[in-house]
Design a protein around this motif. Structure first.
Motif, short mmCIF file in Angstrom:
data_model
loop_
_atom_site.label_atom_id
_atom_site.label_comp_id
_atom_site.label_asym_id
_atom_site.label_seq_id
_atom_site.Cartn_x
_atom_site.Cartn_y
_atom_site.Cartn_z
N HIS A 98 14.11 -51.90 -41.23
CA HIS A 98 14.16 -51.86 -39.78
C HIS A 98 12.72 -52.14 -39.33
CE1 HIS A 98 18.12 -50.30 -40.24
NE2 HIS A 98 17.75 -49.10 -40.62
N ALA A 99 12.34 -53.39 -39.45
CA ALA A 99 10.92 -53.74 -39.41
C ALA A 99 10.28 -53.48 -38.05
CB ALA A 99 10.75 -55.21 -39.79
N GLY A 100 11.06 -53.52 -36.99
CA GLY A 100 10.48 -53.33 -35.67
C GLY A 100 9.84 -51.98 -35.47
N ASP A 101 10.34 -50.96 -36.17
CA ASP A 101 9.72 -49.63 -36.06
C ASP A 101 9.11 -49.17 -37.38
OD1 ASP A 101 12.16 -49.26 -37.27
OD2 ASP A 101 12.94 -47.88 -35.77
N GLY A 102 8.85 -50.11 -38.30
CA GLY A 102 8.13 -49.77 -39.51
C GLY A 102 8.91 -49.00 -40.54
N ASN A 103 10.24 -48.98 -40.42
CA ASN A 103 11.09 -48.22 -41.34
C ASN A 103 11.49 -49.12 -42.50
OD1 ASN A 103 14.21 -46.33 -40.88
ND2 ASN A 103 12.78 -46.38 -42.57
N ILE A 104 10.98 -48.79 -43.69
CA ILE A 104 11.23 -49.63 -44.87
C ILE A 104 12.33 -49.04 -45.76
CG2 ILE A 104 8.87 -50.52 -44.89
CD1 ILE A 104 8.39 -48.56 -47.30
N HIS A 105 13.06 -49.93 -46.41
CA HIS A 105 14.08 -49.51 -47.38
C HIS A 105 13.93 -50.32 -48.66
CE1 HIS A 105 15.89 -46.96 -44.48
NE2 HIS A 105 16.46 -47.91 -43.76
N PRO A 106 12.92 -50.03 -49.47
CA PRO A 106 12.86 -50.68 -50.78
C PRO A 106 14.01 -50.20 -51.66
CG PRO A 106 11.18 -48.98 -50.61
CD PRO A 106 11.82 -49.09 -49.26
N VAL A 107 14.66 -51.13 -52.32
CA VAL A 107 15.80 -50.79 -53.18
C VAL A 107 15.40 -51.06 -54.62
CG1 VAL A 107 18.24 -51.17 -53.62
CG2 VAL A 107 17.34 -51.49 -51.31
N ALA A 131 4.58 -61.94 -38.11
CA ALA A 131 5.32 -62.32 -36.91
C ALA A 131 5.84 -61.09 -36.17
CB ALA A 131 6.47 -63.25 -37.28
N ILE A 132 6.29 -60.10 -36.93
CA ILE A 132 6.78 -58.85 -36.32
C ILE A 132 5.68 -58.19 -35.49
CG2 ILE A 132 7.52 -56.50 -36.84
CD1 ILE A 132 8.87 -57.77 -39.38
N SER A 133 4.48 -58.08 -36.06
CA SER A 133 3.37 -57.47 -35.35
C SER A 133 3.05 -58.25 -34.07
CB SER A 133 2.14 -57.39 -36.25
OG SER A 133 2.36 -56.50 -37.33
N SER A 134 3.13 -59.57 -34.13
CA SER A 134 2.84 -60.38 -32.96
C SER A 134 3.87 -60.16 -31.86
CB SER A 134 2.79 -61.86 -33.34
OG SER A 134 1.67 -62.14 -34.14
N ILE A 135 5.13 -60.05 -32.23
CA ILE A 135 6.19 -59.84 -31.24
C ILE A 135 5.99 -58.51 -30.51
CG2 ILE A 135 8.67 -59.39 -30.97
CD1 ILE A 135 9.10 -61.38 -33.31
N ILE A 136 5.80 -57.45 -31.28
CA ILE A 136 5.61 -56.13 -30.66
C ILE A 136 4.29 -56.08 -29.90
CG2 ILE A 136 5.48 -53.65 -31.06
CD1 ILE A 136 8.23 -54.88 -31.64
N GLY A 137 3.26 -56.69 -30.47
CA GLY A 137 1.95 -56.71 -29.81
C GLY A 137 1.96 -57.45 -28.49
N ALA A 138 2.91 -58.38 -28.32
CA ALA A 138 3.02 -59.12 -27.06
C ALA A 138 3.80 -58.34 -26.01
CB ALA A 138 3.70 -60.46 -27.32
N THR A 143 7.31 -66.72 -46.72
CA THR A 143 6.83 -65.51 -47.39
C THR A 143 7.12 -64.27 -46.58
OG1 THR A 143 4.62 -65.47 -46.40
CG2 THR A 143 4.90 -66.87 -48.36
N VAL A 144 7.12 -63.13 -47.26
CA VAL A 144 7.28 -61.84 -46.57
C VAL A 144 6.09 -61.59 -45.64
CG1 VAL A 144 7.32 -59.34 -46.91
CG2 VAL A 144 8.72 -60.81 -48.37
N ALA A 145 4.89 -61.97 -46.08
CA ALA A 145 3.70 -61.76 -45.25
C ALA A 145 3.81 -62.49 -43.91
CB ALA A 145 2.45 -62.20 -46.00
N ASP A 146 4.31 -63.73 -43.94
CA ASP A 146 4.49 -64.46 -42.69
C ASP A 146 5.45 -63.73 -41.75
OD1 ASP A 146 2.81 -66.60 -43.41
OD2 ASP A 146 4.44 -67.59 -44.50
N LEU A 151 2.89 -52.91 -42.28
CA LEU A 151 4.01 -53.45 -43.07
C LEU A 151 3.55 -54.40 -44.17
CD1 LEU A 151 6.88 -54.06 -40.49
CD2 LEU A 151 6.99 -52.63 -42.53
N PRO A 152 2.63 -55.35 -43.88
CA PRO A 152 2.19 -56.22 -44.98
C PRO A 152 1.60 -55.44 -46.14
CG PRO A 152 1.51 -57.13 -42.86
CD PRO A 152 2.03 -55.74 -42.59
N GLU A 153 0.86 -54.36 -45.83
CA GLU A 153 0.23 -53.57 -46.89
C GLU A 153 1.25 -52.83 -47.75
OE1 GLU A 153 -3.38 -51.34 -45.58
OE2 GLU A 153 -2.91 -52.26 -43.65
#
Length: 480
Positions: free
Chosen positions: A372-381, A236-243, A229-232, A349-351
């Motif tokens: 560009h998920a690492g910095d929260g930059n979204i590109h919905p198409v 995971a992204i938040s956990s990587i940066i949070g670490a 899922t996208v939520a998973d 990002l999940p929200e």
């Protein structure tokens, strides 16, 4: 003022008649950039080959009070080079020289029309590279990157264009030539380089740049993490940066994008995956190895289905080709699409992705996501067919709701595409009237007659002339 035959003869004298375009069928090529919702045809397109020629063209336009808009490769996604008021379009595509490369001092001097990836091809084998890598880097020009302060997948670690520009040569609206910074950057009390980079062609036209070169990393690891899922994936992204781990790049593609790029490139993406992450680590071998082990453990905590590691430079390049050409692949899904560009804090990002899904359902519009998920930059198409009545209106409403939600979540309306014409109306939602007035006064200092890129960035009533230019409505050309 209207463009006269005498004025066209003046331009022809400067650049040569074969470097002018005035025939309507040829001008249609320049009616829009990558933001295809709004279109207008310039009255003439001129192709200078040097700073001197561009300066002389600008002086002629200023003398005749004719509006000007600059254009690089036309890969922008916010209408930055839309010729709202007709007039003259100045294309920098003949200014393609890589003038100097200084490896010892770690900088290069390039003309504005140099295609981004061409500089790195020139640097191949030298041990250095130019770090900014917009997804359109195989087509976009460095002058356009400077104008919009372009980002890209590797900005998470290396920063956006302004972090790699030591100096710029600009032609101002009156035709004067100014240099801000240079090989050693600048020690001026005012950050005029920072002002010019990202000014979207409203203060001057970039003709040359001194850019910083970055040493190639000793080692890299490129991982493809597959999630149900996208939520998973976003957790995971938040956990990587949070670490405390900062990959060189951390990109997300959802199922819709996966299906499009797999159909185009047959990389081997699982079509039933909810989302994938492309995670790239670089640096010293021992550090990269340690980080990859830590990230693999974090991915396991978030239901990762599978983690693949690129085993060769060719495999890594193939994976990045899929990511960077994903927008082109979307053409397989829909005859028309609109790419949005917003930013939220990484933890939101999940929200925002959940909100995008609800918006898709609300307006009955299919929306696929690449981030560009690492910095929260979204590109919905947003996918649609402009031939069907009412679809474009729903797309615009959905886009507005997504950007408003980015603001509500503590983010912004653009991460790298700029304001252009697309997002002018959103500025008062981010800035106070005083903020906008100060920015308008700065613009007026460099562009007092508002002849350069009129109607861009600022909303109507801001004092930048936007109120005098009718907005170009979708499917309609504004009068020149």
């Amino acid at each position: 003022m209207p463009i006269t035959t005498d004025f066209l003869m003046t331009l022809a004298t400067i650049v040569g008649s074969k470097h002018l375009r005035t025939v309507e069928s040829e001008l249609l090529v320049y009616e829009c950039d990558g933001y295809t919702i709004e279109k207008n045809v310039p009255e003439v397109v001129v192709f200078p080959a040097s700073t001197d020629e561009l300066s002389r063209v600008m002086k002629a336009c200023a003398q005749s009070q004719i509006p000007v808009v600059p254009r690089g490769a036309g890969t922008g996604l916010a209408g930055g080079c839309l010729p709202i008021g007709g007039g003259v379009m100045i294309a920098t595509t003949r200014m393609t020289a890589i003038e100097e490369i200084h490896l010892r001092d770690r900088y290069a001097v390039v003309q504005a029309g140099v295609v981004n990836i061409h500089l790195n091809r020139e640097l191949a084998g030298s041990g250095y590279h130019y770090a900014p890598d917009p997804s359109s880097q195989s087509a976009c020009t460095i002058g356009g990157n400077v104008a919009t302060n372009s980002g890209g997948p590797h900005t998470l670690k290396y920063g956006v264009t302004v972090n790699h520009v030591l100096g710029v040569e600009m032609v101002l609206p009156d035709g004067s030539i100014e240099i801000f910074g240079g090989p050693r950057g600048t020690n001026e009390p005012l950050d005029l380089i920072g002002l010019m980079v990202g000014s979207e062609g409203t203060l001057g036209i970039c003709t040359r740049a001194w850019v910083r070169l970055t040493r190639d990393p000793a080692a890299w690891r490129t991982l493809l993490a597959i999630f149900p899922t996208v939520a998973d994936a976003t957790n995971a992204i938040s956990s990587i940066i949070g670490a405390g781990l900062i990959p060189a790049a951390l990109e997300l593609m959802d199922q819709g994008i996966i299906q499009a790029v797999e159909a185009a490139f047959q990389y081997g993406f699982p079509l039933d995956a909810g989302a994938v992450l492309i995670i790239e680590l670089d640096g010293l071998e021992i550090a990269v190895q340690e980080e990859s082990v830590k990230i693999a453990a974090l991915l396991e905590q978030h239901c990762v289905r599978e983690t693949r590691v690129a085993q060769s430079a060719a495999e890594r390049a193939a994976l990045w080709k899929c990511r960077k050409q994903s927008f082109g692949a979307i053409g397989r899904l829909s005859p028309s699409y609109c790419t949005q560009d917003g930013v939220v804090p990484r933890t939101r990002l999940p929200e925002i992705l959940s909100f995008i899904q609800r918006t898709s359902e609300k307006y009955d519009i299919r929306i696929v996501n690449v981030c560009h998920a690492g910095d929260g930059n979204i590109h919905p198409v947003l996918l649609f067919d402009e031939r069907h009545e009412g679809e474009l209106s729903r797309v615009l409403q959905a886009s507005d709701e997504i950007l408003n939600e980015c603001i509500r979540l503590g983010g912004s309306i653009t991460g790298e595409h700029g304001i252009g014409v697309e997002k002018r109306a959103f500025l008062p939602k981010l800035f106070s009237p005083v903020d906008i007035e100060v920015m308008s006064r700065v613009r007026s200092t460099f562009n007092p007659e508002n002849l350069l890129s009129p109607g861009k960035m600022f909303p109507a009533g801001s004092g930048c002339g936007s109120e005098h230019i009718e907005r170009v409505h979708p499917g309609k050309q504004a009068s020149a």
